[in-house]
Design a protein around this motif. Structure first.
Motif, PDB file in Angstrom:
ATOM      1  N   UNK A 155      42.650  40.662  63.472  1.00  0.00           N
ATOM      2  CA  UNK A 155      41.202  40.833  63.573  1.00  0.00           C
ATOM      3  C   UNK A 155      40.632  41.569  62.376  1.00  0.00           C
ATOM      4  N   UNK A 156      41.282  41.435  61.229  1.00  0.00           N
ATOM      5  CA  UNK A 156      40.877  42.161  60.028  1.00  0.00           C
ATOM      6  C   UNK A 156      39.741  41.470  59.295  1.00  0.00           C
ATOM      7  N   UNK A 157      39.019  42.258  58.524  1.00  0.00           N
ATOM      8  CA  UNK A 157      38.041  41.725  57.581  1.00  0.00           C
ATOM      9  C   UNK A 157      38.777  41.382  56.300  1.00  0.00           C
ATOM     10  N   UNK A 158      38.454  40.228  55.722  1.00  0.00           N
ATOM     11  CA  UNK A 158      39.065  39.800  54.475  1.00  0.00           C
ATOM     12  C   UNK A 158      38.096  40.111  53.333  1.00  0.00           C
ATOM     13  N   UNK A 159      38.609  40.802  52.334  1.00  0.00           N
ATOM     14  CA  UNK A 159      37.844  41.106  51.123  1.00  0.00           C
ATOM     15  C   UNK A 159      38.404  40.249  49.999  1.00  0.00           C
ATOM     16  N   UNK A 160      37.629  39.261  49.586  1.00  0.00           N
ATOM     17  CA  UNK A 160      38.031  38.363  48.507  1.00  0.00           C
ATOM     18  C   UNK A 160      37.578  38.945  47.175  1.00  0.00           C
ATOM     19  N   UNK A 161      38.483  38.948  46.199  1.00  0.00           N
ATOM     20  CA  UNK A 161      38.191  39.560  44.900  1.00  0.00           C
ATOM     21  C   UNK A 161      38.468  38.564  43.791  1.00  0.00           C
ATOM     22  N   UNK A 162      37.548  38.508  42.840  1.00  0.00           N
ATOM     23  CA  UNK A 162      37.775  37.736  41.625  1.00  0.00           C
ATOM     24  C   UNK A 162      37.334  38.577  40.442  1.00  0.00           C
ATOM     25  N   UNK A 163      38.278  38.824  39.540  1.00  0.00           N
ATOM     26  CA  UNK A 163      37.941  39.547  38.320  1.00  0.00           C
ATOM     27  C   UNK A 163      37.437  38.565  37.281  1.00  0.00           C
ATOM     28  N   UNK A 164      36.546  39.016  36.437  1.00  0.00           N
ATOM     29  CA  UNK A 164      36.051  38.164  35.357  1.00  0.00           C
ATOM     30  C   UNK A 164      35.860  39.011  34.115  1.00  0.00           C
ATOM     31  N   UNK A 165      36.052  38.379  32.973  1.00  0.00           N
ATOM     32  CA  UNK A 165      35.805  39.079  31.720  1.00  0.00           C
ATOM     33  C   UNK A 165      35.398  38.083  30.654  1.00  0.00           C
ATOM     34  N   UNK A 182      34.135  41.183  40.211  1.00  0.00           N
ATOM     35  CA  UNK A 182      34.244  42.450  39.492  1.00  0.00           C
ATOM     36  C   UNK A 182      34.566  42.217  38.020  1.00  0.00           C
ATOM     37  N   UNK A 183      33.877  42.920  37.122  1.00  0.00           N
ATOM     38  CA  UNK A 183      34.244  42.816  35.718  1.00  0.00           C
ATOM     39  C   UNK A 183      35.634  43.415  35.497  1.00  0.00           C
ATOM     40  N   UNK A 184      36.407  42.783  34.616  1.00  0.00           N
ATOM     41  CA  UNK A 184      37.748  43.257  34.317  1.00  0.00           C
ATOM     42  C   UNK A 184      38.771  42.209  34.684  1.00  0.00           C
ATOM     43  N   UNK A 185      40.041  42.549  34.465  1.00  0.00           N
ATOM     44  CA  UNK A 185      41.079  41.573  34.795  1.00  0.00           C
ATOM     45  C   UNK A 185      41.349  41.574  36.291  1.00  0.00           C
TER      46      UNK A 185
END
Length: 145
Positions: free
Chosen positions: A30-40, A89-92
């Motif tokens: 029953x967790x919340x999923x936090x999707x992350x994509x870094x960009x630079x 998010x900015x960065x790798x």
């Protein structure tokens, strides 16, 4: 068990495998999923003939691409009936995943295994960097052959 699961994605097949595993775990907990994509931004241009005009995307365009990748993955999470938050998010990739995991007090990070073999394993890869610097448990999903 887990209430916040962070998973990185760049839209690749490897990342899709990690997202699928995060969905399975989140469904069980029953967790919340936090999707992350870094960009630079590209750090430099290769040498070109003077008459060649290069197109360099703006930061807004690069961020928009990351947001598009995130929205595709978020649709999968929503289709599974789960809560999802997206983070461009900015960065790798590794920096972005760790930053979000710290900021969200995540219980688990899920990443694909791409880059865990050969020279990249020695020189650094997203799963390797995350495993060494994560503020929580890390699940590295076997996604490469």
């Amino acid at each position: 068990m887990y209430s916040k699961i962070v998973v990185g994605t760049d839209g690749s097949d490897t990342a899709s495998g990690a997202v699928s595993q995060a969905i399975k775990l989140a469904t069980l907990c029953g967790a919340t999923v936090h999707l992350v994509s870094g960009y630079k931004m590209a750090s430099g241009m290769t040498a070109m003939a003077p008459e060649t005009v290069a197109y360099m995307p703006s930061e807004a365009e690069v961020r928009k691409t990351a947001e598009t990748v995130l929205e595709r993955a978020a649709a999968q999470v929503r289709n599974a009936g789960l809560n999802v938050e997206t983070h461009a998010c900015p960065g790798n990739g590794a920096e972005a995943i760790i930053q979000v995991a710290e900021g969200q007090s995540a219980d688990l990070i899920v990443v694909g295994s791409r880059g865990m073999a050969g020279a990249r394993r020695l020189l650094g890869s997203v799963p390797n960097n995350v495993a060494h610097h994560a503020p929580c448990a890390v699940l590295i999903v076997q996604t490469s052959s």
